[in-house]
Design a protein around this motif. Structure first.
Motif, PDB file in Angstrom:
ATOM      1  N   GLY A 205      17.705  41.006  30.264  1.00 28.50           N
ATOM      2  CA  GLY A 205      18.966  40.083  30.406  1.00 28.50           C
ATOM      3  C   GLY A 205      19.806  40.430  31.311  1.00 28.50           C
ATOM      4  N   PHE A 206      19.774  42.071  32.641  1.00 29.97           N
ATOM      5  CA  PHE A 206      20.661  42.056  33.515  1.00 29.97           C
ATOM      6  C   PHE A 206      19.937  42.275  34.773  1.00 29.97           C
ATOM      7  N   ALA A 207      20.203  41.232  36.137  1.00 26.62           N
ATOM      8  CA  ALA A 207      18.923  41.191  36.970  1.00 26.62           C
ATOM      9  C   ALA A 207      19.253  42.879  37.674  1.00 26.62           C
ATOM     10  N   ASP A 208      20.804  43.908  37.639  1.00 23.96           N
ATOM     11  CA  ASP A 208      21.219  44.408  38.424  1.00 23.96           C
ATOM     12  C   ASP A 208      21.050  45.946  37.173  1.00 23.96           C
ATOM     13  N   ALA A 209      20.421  45.509  36.331  1.00 23.77           N
ATOM     14  CA  ALA A 209      19.964  46.922  35.608  1.00 23.77           C
ATOM     15  C   ALA A 209      18.076  47.656  35.185  1.00 23.77           C
ATOM     16  N   ARG A 210      18.531  48.711  35.178  1.00 22.45           N
ATOM     17  CA  ARG A 210      17.201  49.171  34.928  1.00 22.45           C
ATOM     18  C   ARG A 210      16.991  50.166  33.983  1.00 22.45           C
ATOM     19  N   LEU A 211      16.071  51.125  33.188  1.00 22.58           N
ATOM     20  CA  LEU A 211      16.101  51.658  31.891  1.00 22.58           C
ATOM     21  C   LEU A 211      14.531  52.488  32.431  1.00 22.58           C
ATOM     22  N   GLU A 212      15.200  53.992  32.934  1.00 15.26           N
ATOM     23  CA  GLU A 212      14.022  54.686  32.340  1.00 15.26           C
ATOM     24  C   GLU A 212      13.825  55.272  31.029  1.00 15.26           C
ATOM     25  N   VAL A 213      13.083  55.630  30.134  1.00 17.28           N
ATOM     26  CA  VAL A 213      12.244  56.496  29.367  1.00 17.28           C
ATOM     27  C   VAL A 213      12.028  57.745  30.339  1.00 17.28           C
ATOM     28  N   VAL A 214      12.564  58.926  28.940  1.00 14.12           N
ATOM     29  CA  VAL A 214      12.566  59.940  29.425  1.00 14.12           C
ATOM     30  C   VAL A 214      12.171  60.561  28.201  1.00 14.12           C
ATOM     31  N   GLY A 215      10.847  60.850  27.930  1.00 11.98           N
ATOM     32  CA  GLY A 215      10.395  61.398  26.854  1.00 11.98           C
ATOM     33  C   GLY A 215      10.472  62.837  26.590  1.00 11.98           C
ATOM     34  N   VAL A 216      10.874  63.243  25.188  1.00 13.22           N
ATOM     35  CA  VAL A 216      10.440  64.033  24.017  1.00 13.22           C
ATOM     36  C   VAL A 216       9.575  64.662  23.536  1.00 13.22           C
ATOM     37  N   PRO A 217       9.102  65.873  22.594  1.00 19.54           N
ATOM     38  CA  PRO A 217       7.898  65.769  21.819  1.00 19.54           C
ATOM     39  C   PRO A 217       8.483  66.029  20.402  1.00 19.54           C
ATOM     40  N   ALA A 218       9.890  66.000  20.034  1.00 26.46           N
ATOM     41  CA  ALA A 218      10.201  65.181  18.846  1.00 26.46           C
ATOM     42  C   ALA A 218      12.252  65.550  18.853  1.00 26.46           C
ATOM     43  N   LEU A 219      12.371  64.216  18.011  1.00 19.36           N
ATOM     44  CA  LEU A 219      13.552  63.958  17.177  1.00 19.36           C
ATOM     45  C   LEU A 219      14.376  65.400  17.578  1.00 19.36           C
ATOM     46  N   SER A 220      14.911  65.610  18.070  1.00 21.43           N
ATOM     47  CA  SER A 220      15.619  67.439  17.270  1.00 21.43           C
ATOM     48  C   SER A 220      16.783  67.353  18.293  1.00 21.43           C
ATOM     49  N   VAL A 221      17.737  68.624  18.025  1.00 20.79           N
ATOM     50  CA  VAL A 221      18.541  69.156  19.033  1.00 20.79           C
ATOM     51  C   VAL A 221      18.642  69.554  19.998  1.00 20.79           C
ATOM     52  N   LEU A 222      16.831  70.601  19.956  1.00 22.86           N
ATOM     53  CA  LEU A 222      16.296  71.504  20.703  1.00 22.86           C
ATOM     54  C   LEU A 222      15.892  70.786  22.144  1.00 22.86           C
ATOM     55  N   SER A 223      14.972  69.196  21.056  1.00 21.16           N
ATOM     56  CA  SER A 223      14.651  68.475  22.737  1.00 21.16           C
ATOM     57  C   SER A 223      15.171  67.792  23.211  1.00 21.16           C
ATOM     58  N   ALA A 242      24.370  56.284  32.311  1.00 15.61           N
ATOM     59  CA  ALA A 242      24.335  56.003  30.344  1.00 15.61           C
ATOM     60  C   ALA A 242      22.736  56.473  30.023  1.00 15.61           C
ATOM     61  N   ILE A 243      22.758  56.676  28.699  1.00 15.17           N
ATOM     62  CA  ILE A 243      21.758  57.684  27.678  1.00 15.17           C
ATOM     63  C   ILE A 243      21.953  56.865  26.386  1.00 15.17           C
ATOM     64  N   PHE A 244      20.495  56.498  26.418  1.00 16.62           N
ATOM     65  CA  PHE A 244      20.179  55.938  25.037  1.00 16.62           C
ATOM     66  C   PHE A 244      19.318  56.803  24.308  1.00 16.62           C
ATOM     67  N   CYS A 245      19.517  57.650  22.862  1.00 21.83           N
ATOM     68  CA  CYS A 245      18.749  58.417  22.515  1.00 21.83           C
ATOM     69  C   CYS A 245      18.851  57.737  21.156  1.00 21.83           C
ATOM     70  N   ALA A 246      16.869  58.089  21.086  1.00 21.88           N
ATOM     71  CA  ALA A 246      16.189  57.545  19.465  1.00 21.88           C
ATOM     72  C   ALA A 246      16.997  58.064  18.443  1.00 21.88           C
ATOM     73  N   ASN A 247      17.689  59.486  18.387  1.00 28.28           N
ATOM     74  CA  ASN A 247      18.720  59.461  17.341  1.00 28.28           C
ATOM     75  C   ASN A 247      19.534  60.451  17.355  1.00 28.28           C
ATOM     76  N   ASP A 248      20.446  60.800  16.540  1.00 28.61           N
ATOM     77  CA  ASP A 248      21.771  61.218  16.671  1.00 28.61           C
ATOM     78  C   ASP A 248      21.821  62.740  17.409  1.00 28.61           C
ATOM     79  N   LEU A 249      20.791  63.635  16.521  1.00 30.32           N
ATOM     80  CA  LEU A 249      20.411  64.995  16.801  1.00 30.32           C
ATOM     81  C   LEU A 249      20.006  65.251  18.330  1.00 30.32           C
ATOM     82  N   VAL A 250      18.729  64.669  19.023  1.00 28.77           N
ATOM     83  CA  VAL A 250      18.963  63.893  20.212  1.00 28.77           C
ATOM     84  C   VAL A 250      20.087  64.176  21.437  1.00 28.77           C
ATOM     85  N   ALA A 251      20.506  63.272  21.291  1.00 29.72           N
ATOM     86  CA  ALA A 251      21.917  63.080  21.577  1.00 29.72           C
ATOM     87  C   ALA A 251      23.341  64.463  21.368  1.00 29.72           C
ATOM     88  N   VAL A 252      22.894  64.937  20.260  1.00 23.74           N
ATOM     89  CA  VAL A 252      23.956  66.169  20.307  1.00 23.74           C
ATOM     90  C   VAL A 252      23.059  67.282  20.762  1.00 23.74           C
TER      91      VAL A 252
END
Length: 333
Positions: A205-223, A242-252
């Motif tokens: 919905g935003f012409a000037d926005a982009r979304l990069e995908v950064v893959g991780v092997p697991a939804l863990s704090v270490l990843s 800005a970063i959106f994490c798939a869960n809180d452990l990854v964000a931590v």
């Protein structure tokens, strides 16, 4: 010599049938009698032969619960909710962690069937597996947990993760962030795929926005920490804002990496949002904005669904909760 039901009945001055009811259907016995029999059981050290009882009844006094990662506080809350409803019904919960492995999950499914459980709750590694339907066809009720089952063959209790992903990305976009990154994985997990899809819909919905995908092997704090280190090591102009994490452990984990390197400030340089709203989110050094799921209620509802008559058309077999946004310092400063 082992103490038996007859010994308990004789010491309590009641029939063997009354003792059996106290053990299996206490609601049919007067409270005073239940108290007296329980007191005798404690005094004599009686232990029921549950294996024999299971063979006679065809079912044990337990339900099985398989989650993706018992180390994730989200699933710990789910388990507490499941235990609360099971306890109300006089049942216990047998729990296993698949660690996102179909082989481990299969072993637990076989074990729970051998234990004659009253039903199985499972957060599936692969929702397309026929093993769940086979178990249900064999007379063991199955409810998918944290995963939707739209075909109605199995019961399910879930959260709309596409909506949750949209909530997270829309919040970042409303704050003026345009260079977003999604950190999550593996892609095979439906939760990860749905949250990413929701974020993509918001960005479209935003012409000037982009979304990069950064893959991780697991939804863990270490990843998360490893992903954070990789992002921080980039030149400043290549950072997402800005970063959106798939869960809180990854964000931590990302928070930890940024703090250790000292190069990235949250939210001044990069806003950060997680998913699940575990206790750690609010208690982080920088309190973490997160998409909240009703974890305890999901576990409670899933066991309740297992205990209902599957042939009763009045029983809801597909419960889908809506996520909520918990806004904190990691995005708003």
């Amino acid at each position: 010599m082992a103490v038996g039901v007859k010994d308990v009945a004789a010491a309590a001055g009641v029939s063997v049938g009354t003792v059996s009811n106290v053990l299996n259907q206490p609601e049919k016995v007067a409270p005073a009698t239940v108290e007296k029999v329980q007191r005798v059981i404690d005094e004599l050290g009686f232990v029921r032969n549950d294996a024999a009882r299971q063979l006679r009844a065809g079912r044990s006094r337990s339900v099985g619960l398989i989650v993706l990662d018992i180390g994730n506080p989200f699933f710990a809350q789910v388990a507490r909710g499941a235990e609360a409803r099971a306890q109300e019904a006089g049942l216990s919960v047998l729990m296993g962690s698949s660690d996102e492995s179909t082989e481990r999950e299969s072993r637990y499914l076989d074990l729970f069937r051998e234990q004659r459980v009253n039903g199985v709750l499972v957060t599936p590694v692969d929702e397309g597996r026929a093993a769940y339907a086979r178990l249900a066809a064999a007379g063991v009720p199955v409810v998918l947990l944290d995963r939707d089952a739209p075909d109605g063959v199995l019961g399910s209790v879930s959260v709309d993760d596409v909506e949750g992903g949209h909530l997270a990305a829309a919040h970042l976009l409303e704050l003026g962030r345009r260079a977003l990154a999604f950190v999550g994985g593996p892609d095979s997990l439906r939760q990860v795929a749905d949250r990413l899809e929701g974020a993509r819909r918001a960005v479209r919905g935003f012409a000037d926005a982009r979304l990069e995908v950064v893959g991780v092997p697991a939804l863990s704090v270490l990843s998360g920490r490893e992903a954070g280190e990789r992002i921080a090591a980039r030149s400043r102009e290549d950072w997402p804002d800005a970063i959106f994490c798939a869960n809180d452990l990854v964000a931590v984990g990302i928070l930890q990496a940024f703090a250790l390197t000292g190069a990235v400030r949250v939210p001044e340089d990069i806003a950060l949002i997680g998913y699940d709203d575990i206790d750690f989110a609010a208690a982080a050094v920088v309190p973490l904005t997160s998409v909240r799921q009703p974890a305890w209620q999901m576990g409670y509802t899933a066991v309740d669904m297992l205990l209902r008559d599957p042939d009763d058309v009045q029983v809801e077999r597909r419960v889908r909760y809506r996520p909520e946004l918990a806004v904190r310092t990691s995005t708003t400063g």
